[in-house]
Design a protein around this motif. Structure first.
Motif, short mmCIF file in Angstrom:
data_model
loop_
_atom_site.label_atom_id
_atom_site.label_comp_id
_atom_site.label_asym_id
_atom_site.label_seq_id
_atom_site.Cartn_x
_atom_site.Cartn_y
_atom_site.Cartn_z
N LEU A 51 0.83 -1.21 0.00
CA LEU A 51 0.00 0.00 0.00
C LEU A 51 0.85 1.25 0.00
CD1 LEU A 51 -2.71 1.53 0.39
CD2 LEU A 51 -2.47 1.10 2.84
N ILE A 52 1.86 1.30 0.86
CA ILE A 52 2.72 2.48 0.95
C ILE A 52 3.56 2.63 -0.32
CG2 ILE A 52 4.57 3.59 2.25
CD1 ILE A 52 1.82 3.49 3.65
N ARG A 55 1.39 4.14 -3.03
CA ARG A 55 0.51 5.15 -2.42
C ARG A 55 0.04 6.22 -3.40
NH1 ARG A 55 5.70 5.79 -0.93
NH2 ARG A 55 6.71 7.80 -1.20
N ASN A 56 0.74 6.40 -4.52
CA ASN A 56 0.32 7.40 -5.49
C ASN A 56 -0.62 6.84 -6.56
OD1 ASN A 56 1.73 9.63 -4.40
ND2 ASN A 56 3.64 8.88 -5.27
N LYS A 61 -4.66 5.88 -3.22
CA LYS A 61 -4.47 7.20 -2.60
C LYS A 61 -5.77 7.72 -2.02
CE LYS A 61 -2.10 11.54 -3.61
NZ LYS A 61 -0.89 11.20 -2.86
N TYR A 64 -6.53 7.01 1.81
CA TYR A 64 -5.63 7.54 2.84
C TYR A 64 -4.62 6.47 3.26
CZ TYR A 64 -9.10 11.25 3.14
OH TYR A 64 -9.95 12.28 2.85
N PRO A 65 -3.63 6.15 2.42
CA PRO A 65 -2.74 5.02 2.69
C PRO A 65 -1.96 5.12 3.99
CG PRO A 65 -1.96 6.36 0.83
CD PRO A 65 -3.35 6.80 1.13
N PHE A 66 -1.44 6.31 4.33
CA PHE A 66 -0.66 6.41 5.56
C PHE A 66 -1.55 6.25 6.79
CE2 PHE A 66 2.33 8.39 2.62
CZ PHE A 66 3.52 7.79 3.03
N ASP A 305 -4.50 13.23 0.83
CA ASP A 305 -3.95 12.62 2.02
C ASP A 305 -3.15 13.68 2.76
OD1 ASP A 305 -2.65 11.19 3.95
OD2 ASP A 305 -2.28 9.45 2.65
N SER A 308 0.65 13.50 2.56
CA SER A 308 1.38 13.43 1.30
C SER A 308 1.57 14.83 0.72
CB SER A 308 0.62 12.55 0.31
OG SER A 308 -0.57 13.20 -0.10
#
Length: 407
Positions: A51-52, A55-56, A61, A64-66, A305, A308
């Motif tokens: 996922l990270i 993430r783009n 994205k 909200y990956p983080f 996000d 990001s």
């Protein structure tokens, strides 16, 4: 760490029996619980790494990956605290016998509370997007995060000011951590409060008509978590010594973590699977669905996000999808006049002049045009006339595939 019925374990069971407590020894059922959940979290961390790394990718994205990655880490920390509180491992030695560390900090503050509050913040982000028509950044991020931290600080202060016998303590005779009834009520009350706020936010989101099922995801989360909270609360008070019974502690641990993991995957599975298996085709379908639902405006301000540096943006042309730097799509206060709409009916809308609401205004281009405004025109209209064909780098807007303001 032995899971056999050793002489030391036999002595512990005997001492508990003399104290009037029936104690099931730590054995192979506890080992099975640890192995199963460890494998589950191993798979989960692989998914978080994927996922990270991706993430783009716009569909990921938009989740909200983080934030979702942090939720998974908190779930694992919660698991570590459960192993000690529920006596799946031998609670002895200077480290594992530190009940304040494992039960308060790991299981509650960094575990259950963090998972609950981050899920609630995600619901609040959707509320800002779909109800308030605002990107979730700036003051919205700071206020929601600040309230969550303040509540956690108050809880920690209350914990440390309570007498040891009224909060969490170590019972050396049977090598277990024990919570008082009062402290259990405080912990459960804290979690119920956070999830009630989450339920209220999701009630406000019930009219979202999206193929991405944002409201349905959070509705399922609320139903499952309220069921789990009710079950945990009943166990805590109906069987206050449930960690002494192997089947009760194994059932409670498995239910808690399998349900929590189900909720995470319920939100993330479709995007992660399609990104891994059919990346290009799914991106095209995702974009087409966004346009068909008529939610490109919400997603243009929504899928930002706060951790990001870029945001997903759907171009005005149905066949194009671009990612724009934040500074080029939002004003200094996080307001994107180009994609804001329904200002009069929005409960979070600011007082924006009508002539200013539909203009796209790059920050740097606005600074360049301050001294060149035509007399007799409002500032925003003059800025519009002088910057509609230029960008920060003095390139034509068509060079970036930006949506052009109507002429």
């Amino acid at each position: 760490m032995s899971f056999e019925f050793t002489q030391q374990e036999k002595t512990r069971v005997t001492l508990a029996m003399l104290g009037g407590v029936k104690l099931d020894p730590i054995g192979h059922i506890d080992l099975a619980v640890i192995v199963v959940l460890s494998l589950v979290y191993l798979v989960n961390f692989i998914a978080v790494a994927f996922l990270i790394y991706n993430r783009n990718y716009p569909p990921l994205k938009s989740k909200y990956p983080f934030l979702m990655g942090t939720i998974m880490v908190s779930m694992f920390v919660y698991f570590l605290g459960d192993l000690v509180l529920k006596s799946h491992v031998h609670v002895r030695g200077p480290l594992l016998s530190n009940c304040m560390l494992f039960c308060v900090w790991l299981r509650i503050v960094l575990g259950a509370y963090t998972v609950s509050v981050l899920t609630t913040i995600r619901s609040y982000a959707l509320f800002c997007i779909f109800v308030c028509n605002r990107a979730f950044r700036g003051k919205y991020v700071y206020v929601s995060t600040g309230l969550a931290l303040l509540l956690a600080v108050v809880f920690v202060i209350v914990t440390y000011t309570m007498p040891g016998e009224e909060s969490v303590r170590y019972v050396g005779l049977i090598e277990m951590c024990s919570m008082s009834y009062t402290y259990r009520a405080i912990v459960q009350g804290l979690l119920w409060l956070v999830w009630l706020v989450n339920a209220l936010l999701n009630f406000r989101l019930r009219h979202i008509n999206s193929s991405f099922n944002e409201s349905r995801e959070m509705f399922v989360a609320c139903v499952c978590v309220f069921t789990l909270l009710a079950f945990n609360t009943a166990i805590l008070y109906a069987f206050p010594l449930y960690p002494t019974r192997v089947y009760l502690r194994a059932t409670e641990t498995l239910c808690s973590h399998l349900i929590a993991n189900f909720l995470w995957w319920f939100i993330m599975f479709s995007s992660i699977y399609n990104c891994a298996v059919r990346r290009t085709a799914y991106l095209s379908e995702w974009k087409d669905t966004l346009m068909r639902d008529g939610l490109q405006k919400q997603y243009q301000i929504a899928r930002t996000d706060p951790f990001s540096l870029t945001m997903v943006s759907v171009d005005s042309h149905v066949g194009k999808l671009v990612t724009l730097p934040r500074a080029m799509v939002t004003d200094h206060d996080g307001f994107d006049a180009r994609t804001s709409f329904s200002q009069a009916s929005s409960p979070c809308a600011d007082d924006v002049p009508a002539y200013e609401a539909g203009l796209w205004r790059p920050e740097s281009a606005r600074r360049q045009s301050v001294g060149s405004q035509k007399p007799g025109l409002p500032g925003a209209l003059a800025s519009h006339e002088s910057t509609s064909a230029t960008t920060v780098n003095e390139q034509p807007l068509e060079h970036y595939n930006f949506p052009m303001p109507p002429k």
